[in-house]
Write an enzyme that holds these catalytic residues in place. Structure first.
Site, PDB file in Angstrom:
ATOM      1  N   LYS B  80       0.823  -1.263   0.000  1.00  0.00           N
ATOM      2  CA  LYS B  80       0.077   0.180  -0.020  1.00  0.00           C
ATOM      3  C   LYS B  80       1.003   1.308  -0.085  1.00  0.00           C
ATOM      4  O   LYS B  80       1.896   1.251   0.618  1.00  0.00           O
ATOM      5  CB  LYS B  80      -0.804  -0.175   1.394  1.00  0.00           C
ATOM      6  CG  LYS B  80      -1.901   1.164   1.251  1.00  0.00           C
ATOM      7  CD  LYS B  80      -2.957   0.966   2.455  1.00  0.00           C
ATOM      8  CE  LYS B  80      -3.902   2.092   2.448  1.00  0.00           C
ATOM      9  NZ  LYS B  80      -4.962   1.859   3.700  1.00  0.00           N
ATOM     10  N   SER B 155      -9.591   1.693   2.782  1.00  0.00           N
ATOM     11  CA  SER B 155      -8.898   2.583   1.955  1.00  0.00           C
ATOM     12  C   SER B 155      -7.905   1.579   1.248  1.00  0.00           C
ATOM     13  O   SER B 155      -7.126   2.031   0.288  1.00  0.00           O
ATOM     14  CB  SER B 155      -8.065   3.551   2.663  1.00  0.00           C
ATOM     15  OG  SER B 155      -7.412   3.219   3.453  1.00  0.00           O
ATOM     16  N   SER B 179      -9.918  -0.580   6.983  1.00  0.00           N
ATOM     17  CA  SER B 179      -9.395  -0.385   5.552  1.00  0.00           C
ATOM     18  C   SER B 179      -8.505  -1.648   5.023  1.00  0.00           C
ATOM     19  O   SER B 179      -8.326  -1.758   3.994  1.00  0.00           O
ATOM     20  CB  SER B 179      -8.352   0.875   5.810  1.00  0.00           C
ATOM     21  OG  SER B 179      -9.041   2.031   5.455  1.00  0.00           O
TER      22      SER B 179
END
Lengths: 93, 491
Positions: B80, B155, B179
């Site tokens: 990420k 996210s 997330s």
């Protein structure tokens, strides 16, 4: 409820230059979210201590030892402007 | 043999260790897959092909010499874009950090490098991890590999979409209110939010510091356990990192659930569940009972207040954390301002997107004079009540289960204009972050062709037990469906 002048004041505190359109949109949207958040005010918490951190870790100490860190060049490498080992900023006063 | 890009990490590791395939072959398979589907899915902000080829070559060379190449060697991973990677652009999905080149690695990245990390790219995300759909990325939305008209969740949506689409075998995400778990659920994957403090956050760009955790997204529970074991453990560079030995998570698998006491919090299964989510949950509970677990209803009444408390606490902490983006030390600066204050205001106006501005505003308001006690102070006390509810529940139950999200993946654009309805998709995951406990999401069925996730929550540092339960359920559920992003629909 939250008003336009509140949004303008908070934007100033947050150092965010907002457009007129953003101020109007945020006045409406922040109002909605805060209305939802009002719910927590109905709980009696007079005997309850606040939690700022979910685990009981306190006063994490370590020996004060010198260890390798970033070089000055590395520390300045992402600065929008740097000169002579300093960050360069616009005038302050 | 399956296509290499579609295999589990543990399967690939076994093939690699026996030298039946090379790391270069595995990587080629994943890079070819990226060429095939990335134009449709858009999981990555940056693809790090050159770096990945070097890592794969190093893994192959080490194995050819008969050396241990490391536990992550040659198994392509997505990271990420909120985790600092030395010399590799780390944007946080924001214009503010569009050209940010970290001069150090996050601790988790460094640990994985020592184990032969083969990083194929930096995954797309909601800007500064604020969002539930990856539509808040400043660059582009990522699409759900199961249905390209839907969001992958967020996210960590790029991480989850990459693993689901075959553009990576496993991934790192971060989880502040769901997330990791919600995108894992939307993409048919396993995602785990560790106990607060189990995994180092050094080098994780901060969103809400009392809630953020780094964790794994994987194709099955075994891969999830394996990756967690590489991430967990004390880090002297993170003062919130817990001391103590890390258990053997792989050894916990296979233990079964006989006699396990399972609670289902009634507050998390009330309104807004789709019929498919409800059926999948009930089926999973029935399987747990058949395997010898005792399932009953639990009540944690203060969970009804979790979402409201979270949307005060998280923005408050974010408004403070994001004060560092001021155009001085790193990130964007808008030139031409007459003085420092004007430079701050213009830089932050240009660098942050709408959701980030909204949360900075909300958080600044909640912390401002006259409102602090009523909002932030009260939210912190409600957080204590939620922790007490969990402590009480865990005196009766070994684990708690709920849906991960009330619905499967929603349509792109569906909730963008309505922040509150977007926030509601995290209603089941948020209490876990407030309490600091661990939780894992596993796929537990389909709702009209879209994956549904089951959330299993446990006591502090009880990850081994969570993984044991998740593994037993995974075997019983036999979830075998896979997406076909090349066509754009589930099959």
């Amino acid at each position: 409820m939250i008003e336009k002048k509140d949004v303008e004041y908070v934007a100033w505190l947050a150092r965010l230059e907002l457009s007129e359109e953003e101020i109007e949109r945020f006045t409406r949207q922040l109002g909605q979210v805060l209305e939802h958040a009002e719910k927590i005010k109905s709980l009696d918490t007079s005997e309850i201590r606040p939690t700022s951190h979910p685990l009981p870790l306190k006063n994490v100490m370590r020996e004060d030892l010198v260890k390798p860190g970033l070089t000055q060049e590395e520390a300045l490498s992402n600065a929008p402007r740097a000169e002579g080992g300093y960050f360069v900023v616009p005038r302050i006063i | 043999m399956d296509k290499l890009y579609a295999m589990k990490a543990w399967e690939l590791k076994s093939l690699l260790e026996r030298r039946e395939v090379s790391a270069a072959e595995v990587l080629d398979s994943v890079l070819d897959r990226i060429v095939e589907v990335e134009g449709k899915v858009r999981s990555y902000i940056t693809v790090t092909e050159e770096e990945a080829r070097k890592a794969a070559a190093a893994a192959d060379a080490a194995r050819a010499r008969g050396e241990d190449a490391g536990a992550a060697a040659g198994v392509p991973m997505a990271v990420k874009d909120v985790l600092c990677t030395r010399g590799v652009r780390t944007t946080c999905g924001s214009r503010m950090l569009e050209n940010y080149l970290p001069v150090y690695d996050a601790t988790v990245v460094g640990r994985l490098r020592a184990e032969g990390l083969t990083m194929v790219g930096k995954a797309n995300m909601d800007e500064f991890a604020m969002g539930s759909s990856t539509e808040n990325s400043a660059f582009f939305p990522t699409r759900n590999p199961w249905d390209l008209g839907r969001v992958p969740g967020g996210s960590s949506g790029g991480s989850a979409a990459a693993v689901a689409a075959g553009e990576a075998v496993w991934a790192l995400g971060s989880d502040t209110g769901g997330s990791i778990r919600q995108p894992a659920s939307f993409c048919g994957l396993v995602g785990l939010k560790p106990t607060y403090g189990l995994v180092s956050r050094y080098g994780l760009v901060a969103f809400a510091s009392s809630l953020d955790q780094v964790g794994p997204i994987a194709r099955d529970v075994r891969d999830c356990a394996l990756l967690l074991s590489l991430l967990a453990g004390h880090d002297p560079l993170d003062s919130t990192s817990l001391p103590g030995e890390v258990p053997d998570y792989l050894a916990a698998l296979g233990g079964g659930v006989r006699g396990l006491k399972v609670g289902v919090p009634r507050e998390l299964v009330q309104e807004g569940l789709t019929a498919g989510v409800r059926e999948s949950l009930e089926n999973a509970l029935r399987l747990l009972e058949e395997m010898g677990a005792e399932v009953s209803e639990a009540s944690l009444p203060n969970l009804d207040y979790a979402l409201s408390a979270y949307y005060i606490i998280a923005p408050a902490e974010a408004s403070s954390n994001l004060a560092r983006f001021d155009g001085v030390r790193y990130g964007l600066r808008v030139e031409g301002a007459a003085d420092m204050l004007e430079m701050y205001g213009r830089t932050r106006a240009a660098g942050f997107g709408p959701e980030v501005k909204r949360r900075i505003m909300l958080g600044t308001y909640a912390l401002s004079a006259g409102y602090y006690e009523a909002y932030y102070g009260q939210a912190q006390k409600v957080r204590t009540l939620i922790i007490m509810d969990f402590e009480e529940a865990f005196r009766r139950f070994d684990v708690l289960v709920s849906p991960t999200s009330p619905t499967p993946a929603f349509g792109l654009g569906e909730k963008v204009e309505d922040p509150l309805s977007m926030y509601l998709s995290d209603v089941c995951t948020i209490p876990v972050n407030l309490a600091g406990i661990p939780a894992v999401s596993i796929p537990c069925g389909l709702d009209e062709g879209l994956p549904v996730g089951l959330q299993i929550m446990g006591k502090v540092l009880d990850e081994a037990n969570l993984l044991r339960v998740a593994h037993a359920l995974e075997e019983a559920l036999e979830f075998r469906a896979e997406p076909d992003p090349a066509r754009g629909v589930g099959r």
